[in-house]
Scaffold this active site. Structure first.
Site, mmCIF file in Angstrom:
data_model
loop_
_atom_site.group_PDB
_atom_site.id
_atom_site.type_symbol
_atom_site.label_atom_id
_atom_site.label_comp_id
_atom_site.label_asym_id
_atom_site.label_seq_id
_atom_site.Cartn_x
_atom_site.Cartn_y
_atom_site.Cartn_z
ATOM 1 N N GLY A 75 0.764 -1.235 0.000
ATOM 2 C CA GLY A 75 0.000 0.000 0.000
ATOM 3 C C GLY A 75 0.793 1.282 0.000
ATOM 4 O O GLY A 75 0.228 2.351 -0.246
ATOM 5 N N GLU A 102 3.780 -6.705 1.737
ATOM 6 C CA GLU A 102 3.398 -7.078 0.364
ATOM 7 C C GLU A 102 3.419 -5.855 -0.544
ATOM 8 O O GLU A 102 2.397 -5.476 -1.121
ATOM 9 C CB GLU A 102 1.980 -7.667 0.373
ATOM 10 N N PRO A 103 4.555 -5.209 -0.707
ATOM 11 C CA PRO A 103 4.581 -4.009 -1.542
ATOM 12 C C PRO A 103 4.483 -4.350 -3.030
ATOM 13 O O PRO A 103 5.055 -5.341 -3.485
ATOM 14 C CB PRO A 103 5.949 -3.380 -1.233
ATOM 15 N N GLY A 104 3.745 -3.533 -3.751
ATOM 16 C CA GLY A 104 3.668 -3.679 -5.203
ATOM 17 C C GLY A 104 4.144 -2.392 -5.845
ATOM 18 O O GLY A 104 5.272 -2.262 -6.311
ATOM 19 N N ARG A 105 3.259 -1.400 -5.791
ATOM 20 C CA ARG A 105 3.530 -0.104 -6.408
ATOM 21 C C ARG A 105 4.868 0.505 -5.968
ATOM 22 O O ARG A 105 5.609 1.022 -6.789
ATOM 23 C CB ARG A 105 2.399 0.859 -6.041
ATOM 24 N N CYS A 116 -11.737 4.844 -29.012
ATOM 25 C CA CYS A 116 -12.981 5.595 -29.184
ATOM 26 C C CYS A 116 -13.758 5.700 -27.877
ATOM 27 O O CYS A 116 -14.801 5.066 -27.695
ATOM 28 C CB CYS A 116 -13.805 4.942 -30.276
ATOM 29 N N GLU A 117 -13.218 6.467 -26.956
ATOM 30 C CA GLU A 117 -13.854 6.752 -25.665
ATOM 31 C C GLU A 117 -13.376 8.137 -25.244
ATOM 32 O O GLU A 117 -12.189 8.442 -25.380
ATOM 33 C CB GLU A 117 -13.364 5.782 -24.569
ATOM 34 N N TYR A 149 0.605 -1.330 -12.139
ATOM 35 C CA TYR A 149 -0.807 -1.230 -12.521
ATOM 36 C C TYR A 149 -0.961 -0.563 -13.883
ATOM 37 O O TYR A 149 -1.861 0.244 -14.102
ATOM 38 C CB TYR A 149 -1.613 -0.507 -11.432
#
Ligand SMILES: *Cc1c(COP(=O)(O)O)cnc(C)c1O
Length: 414
Positions: free
Chosen positions: A239, A273-276, A342-343, A370
């Site tokens: 987190g 549990e680091p990700g970012r 196309c959005e 991510y």
């Protein structure tokens, strides 16, 4: 130290100019720095010192095999949230004895596979999952190691889509229910209580909510000990936020110090549990300007990357800095940086001052986490190539998808 720095007016990744990568591999592509990843991993590792610990990289942040491999070689464990991620970790040479399995919806097949792989711990998120795991382990003649994910009911003060530690969120079980789950596990021969875990959200820029959660979990460990349930490890989840533009998240070292303080003299291994915070600032998305379009109200820089490559701006209204690869002294104009999809939600940046021409390269910064792992094939767009830079070496670690790949599993009617 920055691994993404300008040299001779051009943005480099470690020792490699980004224009060389674009020439060799085309755009859009993700470019990662091995040194950047290694340095964030080591920053955590060193701060733990002699305290028993395990860093379990959250594979969902970016599960490219090269990234998992680099981390596995550094001794990292892994936090997985699917059977697919388990296979990736094993394919990358990760050690199953360092794998923890999180997630609210683990299927029969996923649990069976993880039991067979003899992973380190199941982070159980409900009573029903605990029962399912007990039966599967029993049938396999195994004893499954379990941790209960507690929801400490703290407000992580982050984007609501990435806040996970409030009572109203789907994750974990309330502190009041945890004891019952532990008693069940303790009384079940095919389960063995080993840990406790929590994870309150992502992109946290303030230590206070994490400290609040950590305090509650440690208090619960003491309470469990009083009832004869001994916990061997506390997993505080991931987190920690990163700097995308002007955020000032606490340094990794501060987080680890806080956790060590919270645990104090207790004989408990600490897991995170680091990700970012490991991979987010170790990657950029390299893209080329296709068209500049000057409208009545707005100017648009239409680039060859889109929301399918990096959906964070569309999904969370997230900000990524966007830098021209080649710097000029020319005055800039204000652009919305948009993709070909196309959005109207297909933008990577709004109101950015950029001195650019058609054909120029741009680097969308902080795109290591991510980004590729959330990419899609929307608009039948092949997923981007992935490049790992290591000093002056450049490795293609993810081939660009081919359009034929995208419909190879489909068929016309007979
Ligand atoms: C997503 C997730 C993480 C990683 O979060 P980051 O914000 O990327 O550090 C860790 N643990 C669990 C259970 C997760 O779902």
């Amino acid at each position: 130290m920055s691994f993404f720095a300008e040299r001779d007016n051009e943005l480099n990744v470690e020792d490699v100019p980004l224009s060389r990568i674009a020439e060799q591999f085309g755009t859009p592509c993700f470019v990662y720095s091995r040194a950047a990843l290694t340095s964030t991993y080591r920053a955590y590792e060193e701060q733990f010192g002699a305290h028993p610990h395990l860093i379990c990289y959250a594979a969902k942040a970016n599960s490219n095999l090269a990234i998992l491999d680099i981390l596995a070689r550094l001794g990292s464990g892994f936090d997985i949230v699917s059977g697919g991620e388990l296979r990736r970790v094993l394919a990358a040479g990760g050690n199953p004895r360092k794998v923890v399995f999180s997630g609210v919806g683990k299927s029969e097949a996923e649990l069976r596979e993880a039991v067979a792989a003899d992973i380190l711990c199941f982070n159980v998120e409900s009573e029903s999952e605990m029962q399912r795991l007990a039966r599967i382990a029993h049938d396999a003649g195994r004893v499954a190691p379990v941790s209960v994910r507690v929801n400490p009911d703290v407000d992580a003060r982050t984007h609501p889509y990435i806040s996970t530690g409030l009572r109203r969120n789907k994750f974990g079980v309330g502190v009041e229910d945890a004891l019952r789950l532990y008693q069940y596990a303790q009384a079940t021969p095919s389960l063995r209580v080993t840990g406790i875990d929590c994870h309150i959200g992502s992109q946290l820029t303030d230590l206070a909510p994490m400290e609040d959660a950590a305090g509650k979990v440690v208090a619960l460990v003491d309470q469990l000990a009083d009832t004869g349930i001994d916990i061997e490890h506390i997993d505080f989840g991931g987190g920690l936020g990163i700097r995308y533009t002007d955020e000032t998240p606490p340094p990794q070292t501060e987080l680890v110090k806080m956790l060590l303080d919270c645990v104090g003299p207790r004989q408990l291994a600490i897991m995170i549990e680091p990700g970012r915070s490991l991979i987010g600032n170790a990657g950029v998305l390299l893209t080329r300007v296709e068209y500049l379009k000057h409208g009545q109200e707005k100017n648009f820089a239409v680039i060859d990357a889109a929301m399918n490559d990096l959906m964070r701006p569309a999904l969370y209204d997230a900000h990524h800095d966007i830098r021209p690869v080649r710097n000029t002294d020319k005055p800039g104009s204000i652009y919305d940086v948009v993709g070909p999809v196309c959005e109207t939600g297909d933008f990577l940046g709004k109101d950015r001052t950029l001195a650019i021409d058609e054909g120029d390269l741009l680097a969308v910064m902080s795109a290591g986490a991510y980004a590729m792992s959330m990419s899609s094939n929307y608009n039948t767009r092949p997923r981007a190539a992935e490049i790992m830079v290591d000093g002056s070496s450049v490795h293609l670690v993810g081939e660009r998808e081919r359009v034929e790949d995208l419909y190879a599993r489909e068929s016309r009617l007979p």
